[in-house]
Design an enzyme around this catalytic site. Structure first.
Site: not given
Ligand code: DX5
Ligand code: ZN
Length: 216
Positions: A8, A33, A35, A37, A66, A68, A137, A175
């Site tokens: 990630s 990956h 993320d 947000m 991903h 969010m 998740m 994840d």
């Molecule tokens: C959380 C994200 C994850 C996160 C994982 O909201 O969707 O992808 O980056 O990070 P670690 O492995 O540090 O939990």
């Molecule tokens: Zn993620």
């Protein structure tokens, strides 16, 4: 299928994104990956389209995006245009999940659905045959570096059973809070893709850590 490792980028050094992308390119990792947000669906803002543009430029492996974010439909086309291989949207963020999944697929991109820790696997009953990936998740979305929620083991098993019973081809992605220790158990229960942020990037030798996860 051999399991896939998706580091990630959220845990990368944003001042050295090119270097960290290169490290993933040269490692045994399978996907990037990403993320995204929005500070509304989750209580944090990560990065958006201009940063993904740079990642997309440097990445030589598939982008696993991903989202969010609320109302993902507004942005699906933009993410598809940035070479996303998979776009995952949240079950909890969509009023018309089936329509949003269809929109992703119509753009020639693989569609994933993520479910939060409190959402039961059975919520996926009517969509499992339409999608390419389920992101379970294993932390509450919003932050990297959180502790793995143990109930994910049961959910992984339930999801595996659902996929088999419905003859679905969806991959299981886990994840959040993934480490070398829990990875073994998760894979045994049927997971296909491991996302790992902190465990990779906060380690002394991220490339070696990826290779260790790959050989779990
Ligand atoms: C959380 C994200 C994850 C996160 C994982 O909201 O969707 O992808 O980056 O990070 P670690 O492995 O540090 O939990
Ligand atoms: Zn993620």
């Amino acid at each position: 299928m051999d399991k896939l490792i998706a580091p990630s980028i959220l845990a990368a050094d944003f001042g050295n994104l090119e270097r960290d992308c290169k490290m993933i390119n040269e490692s045994e990792a399978d996907w990037f990956h990403i993320d995204i947000m929005d500070g509304v669906f989750v209580p944090n803002i990560s990065f958006g389209i201009p940063v993904l543009q740079s990642i997309s430029f440097h990445a030589k492996k598939p982008l696993d995006v991903h989202l969010m974010i609320l109302e993902p439909d507004k942005y699906i086309k933009k993410f598809a245009d940035l070479n996303s291989e998979i776009i995952t949207i949240h079950y909890e963020a969509c009023n018309h999940l089936h329509r949003s999944v269809q929109e992703i697929k119509d753009l020639g991109v693989k569609a994933g659905v993520a479910i939060n820790p409190h959402t039961p696997v059975s919520a996926l009953n009517s969509i499992i045959n339409e999608i390419d990936l389920v992101c379970l998740m294993s932390v509450n979305p919003g932050f990297g570096g959180q502790k793995f929620i143990e109930n994910t083991y049961i959910k992984t098993q339930e999801l595996k059973n659902l996929i088999i019973s419905k003859n679905s081809n969806a991959l299981i992605e886990i994840d959040g809070g993934v480490t070398y220790e829990n990875a073994k158990k998760i894979i045994k229960l049927g997971a296909d893709v491991l996302v790992a942020g902190s465990f990779v990037f906060k380690s002394k030798n991220p490339r070696k850590t990826i290779s260790e996860l790959k050989s779990v």
